[in-house]
Motif scaffolding. Structure first.
Motif: not given
Length: 170
Positions: A119-120, A123, A127
């Protein structure tokens, strides 16, 4: 001489041929030029290996081999150099790559903390991903060029010193 130093740490060509990840290249690995160590093959191998050392993928060795084969540069050296980025060196190297990418894209530095979760990673791609990936490519190109020209210079310097020593001995 750089040749002796490189040969000392270079993996054996039989172990490279037996590597399962590189078996996709089959008979291409039997080209004798891939195993010779001279100035041309060493400088090309440094460029290829150092470039792919900065590319953040789990199959760097295969990519380095895939480029070393058509360029006919030293295959073991190309494959071995990708291990500059190993589990101990990856965090600082990839952090610097992120900072370089942020500088090139003129983006502000974003504070982040690493989490070993899928998940990190997903995400983070939206970014810090663009800065990180661009920084990896830029650093790969820069360090590949430094390796290419640096080994070329060291090799030529070493040969010139050997000739100078021979001339003085005669």
């Amino acid at each position: 001489m750089p040749k002796n130093l490189i040969k000392k740490y270079m993996p054996d060509h039989e172990s490279i041929k037996k590597n399962k990840a590189l078996s996709v290249f089959g008979e291409l690995l039997h080209d004798a030029n891939l195993w010779h160590l001279n100035r041309r093959s060493a400088r090309g191998a440094f460029a290829v290996g150092l470039f792919f050392a900065f590319i953040p993928v789990p199959f760097q060795m295969v990519l380095a081999a895939a480029l070393a084969i058509p360029l006919r540069v030293n295959l073991p050296l190309s494959v071995a150099l990708v291990w500059i980025t190993n589990p101990l060196t990856m965090p600082p190297i990839f952090y610097v790559a992120y900072r370089v990418g942020s500088f090139v894209l003129d983006e502000p530095y974003r504070h982040f903390t690493f989490e070993p979760t899928w998940e990190w990673v997903v995400n983070s791609l939206s970014t810090i991903g663009p800065s990180f990936l661009l920084g990896c490519v830029v650093c790969g190109l820069i360090f590949g060029a430094i390796g290419f020209f640096g080994i070329n210079y060291l090799w030529r310097y070493s040969v010139a010193q050997a000739w100078k020593k021979r001339k003085q001995a005669a």
